[in-house]
Design an enzyme around this catalytic site. Structure first.
Site, mmCIF file in Angstrom:
data_model
loop_
_atom_site.group_PDB
_atom_site.id
_atom_site.type_symbol
_atom_site.label_atom_id
_atom_site.label_comp_id
_atom_site.label_asym_id
_atom_site.label_seq_id
_atom_site.Cartn_x
_atom_site.Cartn_y
_atom_site.Cartn_z
ATOM 1 N N THR A 186 -25.848 37.800 -108.996
ATOM 2 C CA THR A 186 -25.821 36.664 -108.066
ATOM 3 C C THR A 186 -26.723 37.000 -106.884
ATOM 4 O OG1 THR A 186 -24.008 37.579 -106.791
ATOM 5 C CG2 THR A 186 -23.420 36.151 -108.630
ATOM 6 N N GLU A 331 -21.615 32.762 -111.912
ATOM 7 C CA GLU A 331 -20.329 33.207 -112.459
ATOM 8 C C GLU A 331 -19.784 32.259 -113.526
ATOM 9 O OE1 GLU A 331 -21.209 33.361 -109.331
ATOM 10 O OE2 GLU A 331 -20.284 35.046 -108.273
ATOM 11 N N LYS A 440 -17.106 23.920 -88.277
ATOM 12 C CA LYS A 440 -15.724 23.733 -87.834
ATOM 13 C C LYS A 440 -15.756 23.214 -86.403
ATOM 14 C CE LYS A 440 -14.181 27.063 -91.169
ATOM 15 N NZ LYS A 440 -15.313 27.868 -91.591
ATOM 16 N N TRP A 445 -13.375 19.751 -90.173
ATOM 17 C CA TRP A 445 -14.559 20.226 -90.875
ATOM 18 C C TRP A 445 -15.634 19.136 -90.958
ATOM 19 C CZ3 TRP A 445 -12.463 23.106 -95.838
ATOM 20 C CH2 TRP A 445 -11.782 24.256 -95.431
HETATM 21 P P1 AMP Z 1 -25.978 30.476 -107.947
HETATM 22 O O1 AMP Z 1 -24.941 31.365 -108.495
HETATM 23 O O2 AMP Z 1 -27.121 31.212 -107.329
HETATM 24 O O3 AMP Z 1 -26.446 29.468 -108.947
HETATM 25 O O4 AMP Z 1 -25.325 29.678 -106.750
HETATM 26 C C1 AMP Z 1 -24.183 28.877 -106.961
HETATM 27 C C2 AMP Z 1 -23.916 28.017 -105.759
HETATM 28 O O5 AMP Z 1 -24.975 27.066 -105.582
HETATM 29 C C3 AMP Z 1 -22.686 27.180 -105.895
HETATM 30 O O6 AMP Z 1 -21.522 27.896 -105.619
HETATM 31 C C4 AMP Z 1 -22.963 26.080 -104.878
HETATM 32 O O7 AMP Z 1 -22.658 26.496 -103.565
HETATM 33 C C5 AMP Z 1 -24.445 25.887 -104.993
HETATM 34 N N1 AMP Z 1 -24.718 24.726 -105.848
HETATM 35 C C6 AMP Z 1 -25.075 24.720 -107.139
HETATM 36 N N2 AMP Z 1 -25.252 23.462 -107.576
HETATM 37 C C7 AMP Z 1 -24.999 22.640 -106.542
HETATM 38 C C8 AMP Z 1 -24.989 21.222 -106.354
HETATM 39 N N3 AMP Z 1 -25.326 20.390 -107.314
HETATM 40 N N4 AMP Z 1 -24.643 20.760 -105.132
HETATM 41 C C9 AMP Z 1 -24.310 21.593 -104.128
HETATM 42 N N5 AMP Z 1 -24.307 22.925 -104.239
HETATM 43 C C10 AMP Z 1 -24.645 23.442 -105.430
#
Ligand code: AMP
Length: 542
Positions: A186, A331, A440, A445
Site C-alpha cells: 500500500t 487490501e 472536524k 464533520w
Molecule cells: P489504494 O490502496 O492505494 O488503492 O487506496 C485506497 C483508498 O483510495 C481508499 O481507501 C479510498 O480512500 C481511496 N479511494 C479509492 N477509490 C475511491 C473512490 N472512488 N472515491 C473516493 N476514494 C477512493
C-alpha cells in the site's frame, strides 16, 4: 455430508489456459516501451510465452513461495510474467515505480525479492539503488538485444534473450488454491508501506465477481484498455478478468498522456477502459483542445479517488460514454463497490441520476459492507449517517505480509478501510472522506471530498483539494486549494458564490488559494499530508 463435485483448485494459470483455448485469436496489443510502436500477440502466444517464463524461472532457481519483482508498465511482457511467475507457485511483487527510490528499496528488501524484471525506463534509477538491494540476484531488462542498454546492473540480460533459453514444453505446477500469487504494498500514507499478499483463490474469485454485468461488464466482444497499472492493486482485476472473458486487451505501456491514450482508444476500437481521475483529466483536456470524438468507447470505469461529478457529466453528456464510479483499496484486491443503476433507481434521470453516480456504489457478491461508529456499534443504512466503512470477504486481506500477528480485523472479521461514508437503504455506499482527512468543525464533520467535487465543477478549475486548517473557535475549518485551468484565475468570492446553495452554509471554505500544482501520491491520489505540510504556516483570514 460433503458434495460430490470435482476438486478443481482456483489457480490463476487456468485463466490464461482458458483464454488460449477458447479465445485464442483475440489480441493483446501493447505500446512498446522502446519506441512507442505497437506489438500484437494472441492469447495463444501469451500463454506459450508465460509457460516459457515459468520454465526459465525454474532454471533460474526460483521455487514455490519465492518473490519475483516487476517494475514495469502495462505491456504483454508484464502480463505473461504474471502468469509465468504464479504458474510455478512463486509470487509476483509488483513494485510501483512512482514511489521514492528509498521506498522502492525498502519494499524490495522487506519482500526479499530474488529477481527484478524492469522496463528500460527504470534502469538508471535502479543502477543508483542496486547497492541497497542485496536480495536481488539478477536483473532482467524487459527488452530485446537490439535495445539493450549498457548497464552496471548485476547479471543484466535482455528479457527476450533470457526467455529464448526456454521452450514452452512445460506443465503448470499443481498446488493449493490458497497459495500466494501476488504481493502489492500500500502507498503507506501512514506508517511504513504494508504488503498485501493475494492468493490464487482470492484473485480468481475477485476477477469472477467483478467481471459481471453490474460491474466491469466484460464479454468476449469487448476491447479493454487497462490504464490502471498492473503495479497498482492488480489493475482492478483486468489482467485476469479480461482474459477470463476473452476480451481483447490494449496495454498502453509508458505513455499515459491524453493524446497517446486517444490514439489507442480510436485505433484499437476500445470499448471499455479504466483509470484514476487524473488520467481522464488529461484525456478530456485533449478532446477539448482537438475536438476529438470517442467513436467506439462505451464505458469508462473511474476510481482510486473520488470521481468528480463534472467528469462523469463530461463523458456522458459530451461524448456519450457511460461512467461507472468504482471504489476499492489494495487490501481488497482492490475492488469493493461499483456504481451501476439497480432497478430501485431506474427511474432517475438528469441531475438526480448524476447525484446517484457520484456515489461509490454497491458491492458485488463476495464483498460485505459494515458501517460503525468509533466504538464499533452498527450505524443505520439511511444514506445520511457517516461512519467507519468496514469490509469482509474472500478477497479482503486478513493480515499484512510478515506482520501476521498484528490483528487488522474487528471482532466480526471485518477490515476497517479507514474510509468514512454513508450507506443508503438500497445498499449504495458514498465515501465522505478518509477518516484522517475529514474536517472536524465545531464537533461536526465536513467532507473534504464533497467540497472538492463541487469546486472542480467550476469551469475555471482544473483540480481542487480541501484540507482542514486550525481555527481557534471551530477547531478546524476548510481551506480550498485550486489549480486553475491555463489562463484562468478564479477568485475567492467567485468560488464561494459558485458553491453557495449547493452545500450547507457552514461547509463553505474559509479561504481559497490558487497553486500551480497539487501534490499526488504514487498512485495518483491527492497527497493530503504533503498539502497540509505546504500550508503548515498558513493562517486563515481574520
Ligand atoms: P489504494 O490502496 O492505494 O488503492 O487506496 C485506497 C483508498 O483510495 C481508499 O481507501 C479510498 O480512500 C481511496 N479511494 C479509492 N477509490 C475511491 C473512490 N472512488 N472515491 C473516493 N476514494 C477512493
Amino acid at each position: 455430508m460433503l458434495g460430490l463435485m470435482q476438486d478443481w483448485p482456483l489457480l490463476l494459470h487456468r485463466i490464461i489456459d482458458h483464454a488460449a483455448i477458447q479465445h485464442g485469436t483475440r489480441e493483446v496489443v501493447s505500446r512498446a516501451v522502446e519506441d512507442g510502436g505497437l506489438r500484437r500477440r494472441s492469447y495463444v502466444e501469451i500463454r506459450e510465452r508465460a509457460l516459457r517464463v515459468a520454465k526459465r524461472l525454474q532454471w533460474q532457481g526460483m521455487r514455490h513461495g519465492d518473490r519475483v519483482a516487476t517494475l514495469a508498465w502495462n505491456t504483454d511482457r508484464h502480463l505473461e510474467l504474471w502468469y509465468g511467475i504464479s504458474g510455478i507457485g512463486a509470487i509476483t511483487h509488483t513494485v510501483n515505480p512512482r514511489l521514492f527510490p528509498d521506498q522502492i528499496a525498502w519494499i524490495i528488501n522487506h519482500a526479499g525479492d530474488r529477481l527484478l524484471f524492469l522496463d528500460l525506463t527504470f534502469v538508471a534509477m535502479i543502477e543508483q539503488l542496486q547497492e541497497k538491494l542485496p536480495s536481488i540476484e539478477r536483473y532482467v531488462i524487459l527488452t530485446d538485444a537490439a535495445h539493450m542498454p549498457q548497464t552496471t546492473l548485476k547479471g543484466a540480460v535482455a528479457y527476450e534473450d533470457w526467455l529464448a533459453e526456454a521452450d514452452a514444453d512445460f506443465a503448470w505446477l499443481a498446488f493449493d488454491e490458497n497459495t500466494a500469487a501476488g504481493l502489492c504494498y500500500t502507498s503507506g500514507t501512514t506508517g511504513g508501506p504494508k504488503g498485501v499478499l493475494y492468493s490464487h483463490r482470492s484473485n480468481v474469485l475477485h476477477a469472477m465477481t467483478w467481471a459481471a454485468p453490474d460491474y466491469l461488464n466484460l464479454s468476449s466482444r469487448d476491447t479493454v484498455m487497462p490504464v490502471v497499472p498492473l503495479f497498482h492493486a492488480n489493475s482492478w482485476s483486468l489482467a485476469y478478468s479480461a482474459p477470463m472473458t476473452g476480451a481483447k486487451l490494449v496495454m498502453p505501456g509508458a505513455k499515459l498522456d491524453g493524446a497517446s491514450l486517444y490514439e489507442l482508444l480510436e485505433g484499437e476500437g476500445v470499448t471499455m477502459t479504466a483509470a484514476v481521475p487524473t488520467v481522464w483529466l488529461g484525456l478530456l483536456q485533449h478532446l477539448e483542445a482537438t475536438g476529438g470524438k470517442l467513436s467506439t468507447l462505451k464505458r469508462v470505469v473511474i476510481g482510486g479517488s473520488a470521481c468528480p461529478r463534472a467528469m462523469t457529466e463530461a463523458f456522458e453528456r459530451k461524448y456519450g460514454v457511460t461512467v461507472s464510479h468504482a471504489w476499492g483499496m489494495t487490501e481488497m484486491s482492490p475492488l469493493g463497490s461499483f456504481c451501476s443503476v439497480k432497478p430501485v433507481y431506474e427511474h432517475l434521470e438528469g441531475e438526480a441520476l448524476y447525484d446517484l453516480k457520484v456515489k461509490q456504489g454497491h458491492p458485488g457478491f463476495t464483498v460485505e459492507f459494515r458501517l460503525t461508529d468509533d466504538a464499533g456499534r452498527d450505524l443505520p443504512w439511511d444514506g445520511k449517517t457517516f461512519g467507519r466503512l468496514k469490509m469482509r470477504g474472500p478477497a479482503v486481506a486478513r493480515a499484512y505480509f510478515k506482520r501476521e500477528d498484528e490483528p487488522i480485523l474487528d471482532e466480526q472479521g471485518f477490515f476497517d478501510t479507514g474510509d468514512v461514508g454513508t450507506i443508503d437503504p438500497a445498499g449504495y455506499m458514498q465515501i465522505t472522506d478518509r477518516s484522517k482527512d475529514v474536517i472536524k468543525s465545531g464537533g461536526e464533520w465536513i467532507s473534504s471530498i464533497d467540497l472538492e467535487n463541487l469546486a472542480v465543477g467550476h469551469p475555471d478549475v482544473a483540480e481542487a483539494a480541501v484540507i482542514g486548517v486550525a481555527h481557534p473557535k471551530w477547531d478546524e475549518r476548510p481551506l480550498l486549494v485550486i489549480v486553475p485551468k491555463p489562463g484562468r484565475r478564479p477568485g475567492k468570492e467567485e468560488m464561494l458564490a459558485f458553491m453557495t446553495g449547493k452545500i450547507a452554509k457552514w461547509w463553505l471554505p474559509d479561504d481559497v488559494v490558487l497553486v500551480e500544482a497539487i501534490p499526488h501520491t504514487a498512485t495518483g491520489k491527492i497527497q493530503k499530508t504533503a498539502l497540509r505540510e505546504m500550508f503548515r504556516d498558513y493562517r486563515l483570514p481574520g
